[in-house]
Structures are given as C-alpha cells and as structure tokens.
Design an enzyme around this catalytic site. Structure first.
Site, short mmCIF file in Angstrom:
data_model
loop_
_atom_site.label_atom_id
_atom_site.label_comp_id
_atom_site.label_asym_id
_atom_site.label_seq_id
_atom_site.Cartn_x
_atom_site.Cartn_y
_atom_site.Cartn_z
N LYS A 1 0.03 4.21 -0.23
CA LYS A 1 -0.68 5.34 0.40
C LYS A 1 -0.53 6.58 -0.49
O LYS A 1 -0.50 6.46 -1.70
CB LYS A 1 -0.19 5.54 1.84
N GLU B 1 -4.99 -5.02 10.74
CA GLU B 1 -3.99 -3.97 10.89
C GLU B 1 -4.25 -3.20 12.18
O GLU B 1 -5.08 -2.27 12.21
CB GLU B 1 -4.07 -2.99 9.72
N HIS C 1 -9.51 0.92 5.15
CA HIS C 1 -8.22 1.16 5.81
C HIS C 1 -8.42 2.08 7.02
O HIS C 1 -9.23 3.00 6.97
CB HIS C 1 -7.22 1.77 4.83
N SER D 1 3.81 -1.96 10.32
CA SER D 1 5.26 -1.95 10.51
C SER D 1 5.95 -3.26 10.10
O SER D 1 6.96 -3.65 10.70
CB SER D 1 5.62 -1.57 11.95
N ASN E 1 0.86 -1.18 0.00
CA ASN E 1 0.00 0.00 0.00
C ASN E 1 0.89 1.24 0.00
O ASN E 1 1.47 1.58 1.03
CB ASN E 1 -0.90 -0.03 1.24
N GLU F 1 -6.77 4.45 8.17
CA GLU F 1 -6.56 5.89 7.94
C GLU F 1 -7.84 6.54 7.43
O GLU F 1 -8.17 7.66 7.80
CB GLU F 1 -5.37 6.09 6.99
N GLY G 1 2.71 2.41 10.75
CA GLY G 1 3.62 3.54 10.56
C GLY G 1 4.35 3.96 11.81
O GLY G 1 4.97 5.02 11.85
O1 LIG Z 1 -1.79 -0.62 4.64
C1 LIG Z 1 -0.72 -0.72 5.25
C2 LIG Z 1 -0.63 -0.45 6.65
O2 LIG Z 1 -1.26 0.74 7.00
C3 LIG Z 1 0.73 -0.62 7.24
O3 LIG Z 1 1.55 0.52 7.11
P1 LIG Z 1 3.06 0.44 7.65
O4 LIG Z 1 3.66 -0.81 7.05
O5 LIG Z 1 3.72 1.69 7.12
O6 LIG Z 1 3.00 0.37 9.13
#
Ligand SMILES: O=C[C@H](O)COP(=O)(O)O
Length: 254
Positions: A12, A166, A96, A212, A10, A98, A172
C-alpha cells in the site's frame, strides 16, 4: 488441477527507502518453498518499484498497485500499463477496495482497467469484496458476482488473472474472515466462473483471500479447498510474510 499457490504482499502507501531496503533484505534471506510450490509477488508503491525489482531475489516478482485505464498520454499523475511493461513489471493489482471506496472506482471502470492491462501483457490481481453493510444485508454473493461480471464482460481469457476476494470489513481491521466464511465466498466465485466463463476457467483460476491475514491464521485459511493463496496488506511489511508464503505447503496437490 494444479493451481499454484499465490501469495501477494500489498505494501500500500507505506515505507521509506530505508524500510524498503530492510524488507527486501529480509525477503531475500528467507527460506521459502520453491517456485513450483508458491508464486510470491510483492507490490511496493510506484516510486520504489524499479528499486525493489532490481534488488529482489529472482524467484519473487513485483506488482504495481494500479495503472491507467487506457494508453498513456495527457493524464497527469497516472502511470500507464505501457510504462510498467517497459520497466519489466509483470503484475498489477486492480480494483482494490481502497481505490473503489476512496477514488470512486466503479465496477465498469475496473473491468476496463483489467482488460487494458491484460491487452498490454500485464498479469492482473483483480480484487472484489463486500462491505460490512452488504454482508449484513445478505448481498455478499451478489456484490462479488457483480464485480466479477464487470471484469468478465471485458475479458475472455482468464489465464493471467488472479481473483482476490477481500471483504472490506476484514481489511486492516484485524477481523479476519473465518476459514468457513472465506471458503463459502471462494466456492461461490468459482461457481460463478464455472457458470459464466466455463469449467476450465473455474478450475484453473486462482482465487486468493485478503483481509487481516497473518502468520497465525494463514494455515487454517490455506487449508480451505477453494483458497489458492493470499493478498496480504499489513503483514506483508513484516517478517511474518514469509510464514504466510510457507503456508503454501498446507496444500496437498500443488
Ligand atoms: O491488499 C491487501 C488487503 O487490503 C489486506 O490488507 P490487510 O492484510 O492489512 O488487512
């Protein structure tokens, strides 16, 4: 049982066209286990989707990061499921955290989106996960079960859904869930599917972990019996995404 390992990247809201070209070149030149062993899907921002799709190796697929909840029309700023299908985009990420947190996407709305996307022929990476406060108050399982129920209420066929666990506190932050913490929730989600959607759905639905994940921690997580892959954020923009895809080989029965 044969749940094929699934690794999603992803991206983002990141990337310039130059950076996107670089990432795709890195992915295209990498050696990864065959399509029989791992399904790899990358999710660029909407504006880069057709470009990435046209350049990307044929054994990887693309996903959108969102789509509208019903048929397109007078919904300024939205992208419809029909448009994604028209462009040949096979996957979409929905729910998601977010978007749940920043855009107030409620459980029921996410359930409606999943059902509509599936009805148009998209495959869905549906995300669930608890906040730190919810974990600390002992409500992790109740929270992810309610999020999953909101999807199950609208959907009868799970064949084209990958469920992504998640935990919000791990996204993050560099604070990855321990393999035991991930396994515990994945086990509970599979049990929930068993009790509410049936044994076949529970046995065949891929439940992937996100939060993460990186090249160093992926193997131990991948070794957990109910971890069927990953949804990777930050590390999906880096060459170590390939190491994460390679962690599929940790599974014995793929
Ligand atoms: O969609 C992915 C997740 O939000 C994980 O993000 P991350 O690997 O940066 O923690």
């Amino acid at each position: 049982m044969g749940r094929k390992f699934f690794v999603g990247g992803n991206w983002k809201c990141n990337g310039t066209i130059e950076e996107v070209k670089k990432i795709v070149t890195t992915l295209n030149e990498a050696e990864v286990p065959s399509e029989d062993v791992v399904e790899v899907v990358v999710s660029p921002p909407f504006v880069f989707l057709p470009f990435v799709k046209s350049l990307l190796r044929s054994d990887f697929q693309v996903a959108a990061q969102n789509c509208w909840v019903r048929k397109g029309g007078a919904f300024t700023g939205e992208i419809s499921a029909e448009m994604l299908v028209n462009l040949g985009v096979p996957w979409v990420i929905l729910g998601h955290s977010e978007r749940r947190a920043l855009l107030n996407e409620a459980n029921e709305f996410v359930g409606d989106k999943v059902a509509y996307a599936l009805s148009q022929g998209l495959k869905v990476i549906a995300c669930v996960g608890e906040t730190l406060e919810q974990r600390e108050s002992g409500s992790t399982v109740a929270v992810v079960a309610a999020q999953t129920k909101a999807i199950a209420d609208k959907v009868s066929n799970w064949a084209h859904i990958v469920l992504a666990y998640e935990p919000v506190w791990a996204i993050g932050t560099g604070k990855v869930a321990t393999p035991a913490q991930a396994q515990e929730v994945h086990f509970e989600l599979r049990k929930w599917l068993h009790d509410n959607a049936g044994a076949e759905v529970a046995a065949s639905t891929r439940i992937i972990y996100g939060g993460s994940v990186n090249g160093a921690n992926c193997k131990e997580l991948a070794a957990q019996p109910d971890v069927d892959g990953f949804l990777v954020g930050g590390a999906s923009l880096k060459p170590e995404f390939i190491d994460i895809a390679k962690s599929a080989t940790v599974k014995k029965n793929v």
